[in-house]
Structures are given as structure tokens and as C-alpha cells.
Scaffold this motif. Structure first.
Motif, PDB file in Angstrom:
ATOM      1  N   VAL A   1      18.922  15.400  25.326  1.00 35.05           N
ATOM      2  CA  VAL A   1      19.611  14.205  24.807  1.00 35.05           C
ATOM      3  C   VAL A   1      18.594  13.153  24.393  1.00 35.05           C
ATOM      4  O   VAL A   1      18.778  12.446  23.386  1.00 35.05           O
ATOM      5  N   GLU A   2      17.508  13.042  25.142  1.00 33.44           N
ATOM      6  CA  GLU A   2      16.457  12.074  24.821  1.00 33.44           C
ATOM      7  C   GLU A   2      15.326  12.712  24.029  1.00 33.44           C
ATOM      8  O   GLU A   2      14.223  12.172  23.970  1.00 33.44           O
ATOM      9  N   ARG A   3      15.611  13.893  23.425  1.00 35.63           N
ATOM     10  CA  ARG A   3      14.665  14.605  22.567  1.00 35.63           C
ATOM     11  C   ARG A   3      13.360  14.939  23.307  1.00 35.63           C
ATOM     12  O   ARG A   3      12.267  14.854  22.743  1.00 35.63           O
ATOM     13  N   VAL A   4      13.498  15.295  24.569  1.00 37.58           N
ATOM     14  CA  VAL A   4      12.355  15.745  25.360  1.00 37.58           C
ATOM     15  C   VAL A   4      12.285  17.271  25.264  1.00 37.58           C
ATOM     16  O   VAL A   4      13.242  17.950  25.657  1.00 37.58           O
ATOM     17  N   PRO A   5      11.217  17.852  24.748  1.00 36.93           N
ATOM     18  CA  PRO A   5      11.124  19.317  24.665  1.00 36.93           C
ATOM     19  C   PRO A   5      11.169  19.956  26.055  1.00 36.93           C
ATOM     20  O   PRO A   5      10.657  19.401  27.029  1.00 36.93           O
ATOM     21  N   VAL A   6      11.795  21.122  26.137  1.00 33.30           N
ATOM     22  CA  VAL A   6      11.906  21.826  27.415  1.00 33.30           C
ATOM     23  C   VAL A   6      11.092  23.126  27.364  1.00 33.30           C
ATOM     24  O   VAL A   6      11.462  24.131  27.980  1.00 33.30           O
ATOM     25  N   ARG A   7       9.994  23.104  26.632  1.00 30.99           N
ATOM     26  CA  ARG A   7       9.158  24.313  26.528  1.00 30.99           C
ATOM     27  C   ARG A   7       8.466  24.637  27.841  1.00 30.99           C
ATOM     28  O   ARG A   7       8.356  25.787  28.223  1.00 30.99           O
ATOM     29  N   ASP A   8       8.009  23.578  28.549  1.00 32.78           N
ATOM     30  CA  ASP A   8       7.265  23.799  29.797  1.00 32.78           C
ATOM     31  C   ASP A   8       8.248  23.945  30.948  1.00 32.78           C
ATOM     32  O   ASP A   8       8.314  23.116  31.861  1.00 32.78           O
TER      33      ASP A   8
END
Length: 685
Positions: free
Chosen positions: A529-536
Motif C-alpha cells: 500500500v505504501e509502495r514498499v517492495p517485498v523482494r527481501d
């Protein structure tokens, strides 16, 4: 000994035996058995080449070709030793020398030379050329095939195991054709060696008969030369079979059926061709001097086959019509499974007006499906989210040149992409003909101009974008904005399984011992929602494990995950190692912390509307001043205030990042304050 062990030892033992043929004399009866074995093996290889559906099904052929060629040359040496030593080399060679060629040296030599010409000048040269071209084309096509496999994998059409199998098949195909390119040289060398060995044997036999055995020239030729010719014929027949096998393998162009089935079905596909050929054969029988029986027999056979094809096609047509009638009269099935399939709503869908269907399958950069696959890969690498496969279909209900993007069946975006037009973006477009529009993603003024005016638009400083790029950019913005909604429970399961492969301890401790997949999904959606990548995900799961042991409150879990990512949150907003921030006045920040109240959707700021408007107005002013100087700024505040403040700020500035002090200071960046938000309403009060 088991059969498996015997098959493993057969080839090595055979190669050792071939080497022994070159140095150990053999009895004539053993040579007979080996010669028959050689002919039988060559025939088996030929028939196998005809019945395989694709060349890779006979991948051992290049190595087998070398072994059998060496076997044949070894038999040549063994037979030459017996012919020159005893004047006799077994019943097989004697039969070929006396019975097959009628005991005539001239006839034998002529037949031998004809076989050599057929093998060397016709089959071997053609097969060698085909193998060379096939090897070159196969190697040149490898990058394209690998890219196609990667594209299918990225689009979700195949899984990782299928992609790995296809890559292995592509590599095996390249290795096979490369080996066949070299293996064809064995056949050519074998043909040359056969000629040389026969000439040497003729001269050697003539010399042995006259010089050592005291025979006359006629007796020496009659005894040794016929055996030499018989030996040459015995060698050339399996060599010819292997040469034909090589040609069949490298010229196979179908992988649907064996050669016999493909040839029969394709030769009989045209009834007219068979009728004309049959009539022509019968017509030739009328020509004076022509033998009538063979022509009439062959022509009649062709006409009979053509008639049978007509009857077979009539039966197929009747069966097809009957099936269509049965389908038409059968009521549509309303089983629960089919109804559920029809009810299923695609997660992501693009609807195209009928005049935009040409965007699909255009090839290269103009192919919408290829660009969609590239977009899915780009989003996966940037956000760490696997976008579901995009369903693309046409819709007659859409207006001309219109496309619509839907998520779970609900329209979330609409735009235009007129056929034969390009979108020009810029400030100096008045002199260009076309329809003025507003670009759907960035809100830029643009104009759809004719494609032939691209150069004119570029001369006035406009940015020219093709139709597919406009649609893909719009789709990318929609996916980025709706990434939390697109992240399904199944996607979280797949992502978790991926983390488990490299960091199993974290996953085993977190799921399902501390959190369910649904709770993990909610945390990841909160980050997106806050455009935080979840790659890690590994670091996120480690932070969730520590927090979940204390509390499973969703907001606390999201903040814990943000804390686990740490510097990765602030780094995207920095420029040249400098992070420009907007801070809150200390008094304002303290009062906002005291105004935090818990709610069902998370912490909220309990403030009067007038004070909220004052806060947002001051914040908009600071952001505008920073942007006017060409600087991107972020809002920073106390960690306890960040979630509630963000929910308030998003109402007026949805794209403004809101970070906590701990997230900013841990990034190792130089902090530059470009503005301070004050509460004018509170000061006035």
C-alpha cells in the motif's frame, strides 16, 4: 549378472573387440558371423532412423556411427588378412564374389563402383551438407529459443520444471546437430577408405598369387580379385545403409510421427494427384513399343488408391457432420464444474475494441502479449510480486479505439490507442494534426498524430510514443497502484515456498507456528500500500518472527517488517547520497502523538477538521516548494506517529512517502531538511 549390467558392458567390450580385430587373426567362420552381425546392425540402425519421431530420440546415433564405422574397417582388415594369406575368407565373402556378381571380375568392379558413387557422391555429400547447415542454424537459433522459454516462464504459461526441461532439450538439440556435423565426416571417410582398401587388395592379391604362390596372371586374378570384390561389396552394403541412416536422421523435419506414417499420409493427401498419375501411367501403355502390363498395373493401382481416398474422405465428412449435428442437438451442459469455470473471474484482464486486435501478435516491440510478459517480469523484479497472467480479449461493446483494464472483473482504467496513430507528448503540438488528449498516467498534454508524422513531431521537440507503449505504461501504473489487491493468498504461499528453499528455518518458525498465511498476506499488502517492495522476504519474515512472539496486531507487524527492511525504505528517495526531508515542528509533533487513538483499521489522529486542513495545507506548501526546486522530499516523523500520520496525509498527498526517524537515520545517508510543517491553526489559537 543383471541385464542392465550386460548392456552397460556390451559397448565397451565391443570397442575392445574391434581393436583386437586389427591385430588378431580370425578364423573364417568367426569372420562370417561378424560380417552378418555388421549387416544386421546396419539394417537395425536404418529402420530405427525411419521410425523415430524426432532426431533427439536417437541421440546416440553419432557415437554409434563412429563405432560401427570402426567395426566395418576392422572387418576389412581381418578379411584382407585371410584373403591374402589363405585365398579364402569365409562363405559370405565367397558368395558375394562368385554368386552375387556371377563370378565376373568386371561385373563385380562395376557394381562396387556404382555403390561407391551412390554412397559417396550422392547420399554422403547431401547428408554432410544438411548436417552442417542444421548445426549452424540450430546454434544460431539457441538464443531465440532460450528467450522464448524465459518469456513463457515469465508469463506463467509454464512452470520452472517445464522451463528447465525445455532448456535441456534445446541444449541437447544443439549438441546433437553439432555431433552429426562431425559424424557425417566418418561416413565420407569410410567411403574413401573402402575404395583405397579395395585397390590395395586387388594389387596385393595379384602380387601374392604371382610372386609367392607362382600362379599365372589369370589364375591370380580369378582367385584373389573376385574375393577382393566380394569383400568390397560386403563392406559397402552396410556402409550404404549407415549413409542412408545419416541422411534420414539429419533431414527429419517433423516430430509428430515416424517417417512411414508421415510419408503415407502426405503422399495420399491429394486425390487429384493420384488420379492424374494413374491416368498418365495407363496412357503411356498406349505408346507403341512400351510394355503394356507394367504401366497398366501401376496405373490401375494408383486409381484404386485414389478411389479409396475418396471413400475415406466421404466417411470422414459424414462423421464430422454427424458430430456437429449431435453437438447442435445436445443441450449445453450445466454441470457444477462447468458453471464454476464460467463464473471464474480473471484477476487481471485487458479488453480491446475490435479495431485494436492488431496489437496482439504484431511481433517484436509491437506485440502486446510480449510487452505484457516483459512488464510482469519488471514488476516482479521491482516490487517482488508475481503479477497474475493477463487475460486479453476483444469486446464489441467498447467504443472505437478504446481499451479497458479490469481487476477481478471491475474496470480500473480506460484509454484510447487509435489504429495508425502515435501519441506525441510536448508543449509545441499546435502545428500537428490530430486529436488532443491527456496522457492517462502522468496527465501530460498530448495529441494522437498520424504515424507518418513521427519525424515532424520529433523535430518540434515532442516525445513520440507508440500505441502499445501507451497501453503498457497505463497497465504498469494500474498494477503498481493495485498491487496489494493483486497479491492473493496463493501468491503468498508460492513466495513463502521460495523463501523456504533458501532460508527454511525462518519459514518453519514463522508459518504456521506464529502467523497464518492470511496474516502474512495482510502484512505484505500493508507494505505494498505504501509502495514498499517485498523482494527481501527473508528479512521481512525474520522481523515478523520477532514481532509475532509479542503481538500479532496487523499495524505492529507492518511496522516491524518496515524496521526489518531498514535502509531499503529510504534509499529509493535519495539523490547522490542526500535524502531531503520535511519534518514536523516539535510542538506540532508532540500534539499529534497525544491525538493518536486506536481504531479498527489502525491508529488514527483524532483532530478537528479545521486543524487537519491546516496541517495538510502547510504540508502541501512545503512539498510544492521542494518540488519547485527540482527536489524530491519525504516526510519524517516519530515512529509511534508514522502509521496514523500516513493515513491522514494520504488523503491529500497520496504519493508522498512518510518515514520514521529510525528508518531515515539507519540508511547511512546525509539528511537535508528542506521544510518544516507547522500548525498555523494551533498557533493562531
Amino acid at each position: 549378472m543383471k541385464l542392465t549390467n550386460l548392456t552397460q558392458l556390451s559397448v565397451p567390450a565391443g570397442v575392445v573387440g574391434i581393436v583386437l580385430l586389427l591385430v588378431v587373426p580370425l578364423p573364417a567362420y568367426v569372420l562370417d558371423v561378424l560380417i552378418v552381425t555388421n549387416i544386421a546392425l546396419s539394417l537395425v540402425v536404418l529402420l530405427t532412423s525411419m521410425y523415430v519421431t524426432k532426431p533427439l530420440d536417437f541421440s546416440v546415433f553419432p557415437s554409434l556411427l563412429l563405432v560401427l564405422t570402426l567395426f566395418r574397417l576392422g572387418l576389412n582388415v581381418a578379411s584382407t588378412r585371410l584373403v591374402l594369406k589363405d585365398g579364402y575368407a569365409g562363405h559370405v565373402i565367397d558368395a558375394f564374389g562368385h554368386y552375387v556378381v556371377g563370378g565376373s571380375l568386371v561385373i563385380g568392379l562395376v557394381i562396387f563402383l556404382i555403390l561407391v558413387v551412390i554412397q559417396f557422391a550422392v547420399i554422403t555429400n547431401g547428408a554432410g551438407r544438411v548436417a552442417e547447415v542444421g548445426a549452424r542454424f540450430t546454434l544460431d537459433a539457441m538464443p531465440g529459443k532460450q528467450m522464448a522459454i524465459d518469456a513463457d516462464l515469465n508469463s506463467g504459461l509454464i512452470d520452472e520444471d517445464e522451463a528447465r526441461r525445455r532448456r535441456k532439450e534445446v541444449a541437447a538439440e544443439a549438441d546433437f546437430y553439432g555431433a552429426m556435423d562431425g559424424g557425417s565426416k566418418f561416413v565420407k571417410g569410410d567411403a574413401i577408405a573402402g575404395i583405397i582398401i579395395t585397390v590395395i587388395n586387388l594389387l596385393g592379391g595379384f602380387a601374392v598369387g604371382m610372386l609367392q604362390m607362382g600362379m599365372s596372371a589369370g589364375d591370380a586374378i580369378n582367385r584373389f580379385s573376385l574375393l577382393t570384390v566380394g569383400d568390397g561389396l560386403v563392406s559397402q552394403i552396410p556402409a550404404l545403409l549407415m549413409s542412408v541412416s545419416t541422411g534420414l536422421i539429419v533431414t527429419r523435419a517433423t516430430a509428430e510421427s515416424d517417417m512411414g506414417t508421415a510419408a503415407s499420409s502426405q503422399l495420399t493427401q491429394s486425390r487429384t494427384a493420384l488420379l492424374i498419375a494413374g491416368a498418365a501411367a495407363i496412357g503411356l501403355a498406349i505408346v507403341p513399343g512400351m510394355p503394356k502390363v507394367p504401366f497398366v498395373l501401376v496405373g490401375s493401382l494408383l486409381l484404386i488408391v485414389a478411389q479409396r481416398i475418396k471413400a475415406a474422405k466421404a466417411r470422414e465428412t459424414a462423421a464430422a457432420q454427424s458430430q456437429e449435428l449431435e453437438v447442435a442437438t445436445t443441450p449445453s451442459s450445466d454441470s457444477p464444474e462447468q458453471l464454476i469455470e464460467q463464473m471464474r473471474v480473471p484477476a487481471l484482464e485487458i479488453l480491446l475494441a475490435p479495431d485494436l486486435v492488431d496489437l496482439v501478435g504484431g511481433g517484436g516491440d509491437g506485440d502486446l502479449l510480449a510487452r505484457v510478459r516483459g512488464l510482469r517480469r519488471k514488476i516482479a523484479l521491482e516490487l517482488g510480486v508475481v503479477v497474475p497472467p493477463v487475460r486479453t480479449r476483444d469486446s464489441v461493446d467498447l467504443p472505437h479505439s478504446t481499451y479497458v483494464v479490469k481487476i477481478s472483473g471491475v474496470e480500473v482504467g480506460r484509454g484510447e490507442a487509435p489504429s495508425g496513430r502515435l501519441l506525441a507528448l510536448g508543449d509545441s503540438l499546435d502545428g500537428l494534426p490530430g486529436t488532443s488528449v491527456v496522457e492517462p498516467v502522468f496527465g501530460l498534454a498530448g495529441k494522437w498524430i498520424p504515424a507518418e508524422l513521427r519525424h515532424s513531431a520529433e523535430l518540434v521537440g515532442a516525445t513520440v510514443v507508440d500505441r502499445v507503449s501507451v497501453l503498457i505504461t497505463h497497465l504498469g501504473a494500474i498494477v503498481d497502484a493495485h498491487a496489494p489487491r493483486l497479491l492473493s493468498r496463493e501468491d503468498v504461499r508460492v513466495l513463502t515456498e521460495g523463501v523456504k528453499q533458501v532460508n527454511p528455518s525462518v519459514v518453519d518458525e514463522l508459518v504456521p507456528n506464529l502467523l497464518t498465511l492470511g496474516e502474512v498476506q495482510r502484512v505484505l499488502q500493508g507494505l505494498l500500500v505504501e509502495r514498499v517492495p517485498v523482494r527481501d522476504l527473508g528479512r521481512i519474515y525474520e522481523a515478523l518472527t520477532l514481532r509475532a512472539k509479542v503481538s500479532t496486531d496487523p499495524e505492529g507487524l507492518v511496522e516491524a517488517a518496515r524496521g526489518g527492511l531498514g535502509p531499503a525504505l529510504a534509499a529509493p528517495y535519495a539523490s547522490d547520497g542526500v535524502l531531503r526531508v520535511i519534518t514536523l515542528d516539535p510542538t506540532l509533533e508532540h500534539s499529534l502523538v497525544e491525538a493518536i487513538r486506536p481504531a479498527d483499521g489502525g491508529a488514527q489522529l483524532l483532530l478537528p477538521p479545521a486543524r487537519v486542513d491546516s496541517l495538510l495545507s502547510s504540508l502541501r506548501t512545503q512539498v510544492s516548494q521542494a518540488e519547485s526546486g527540482g527536489r524530491q522530499a519525504v516526510l519524517v516523523c516519530a515512529p509511534a506517529l508514522r502509521p496514523a500520520l500516513r493515513r491522514t496525509v494520504v488523503l491529500s498527498l497520496p504519493t508522498l512517502p512518510v518515514l520514521s526517524y529510525s528508518e531515515v537515520t539507519g540508511a547511512g545517508l546525509r539528511i537535508e531538511t528542506v521544510g518544516v510543517v507547522t500548525d498555523v491553526h494551533a498557533i493562531a489559537a
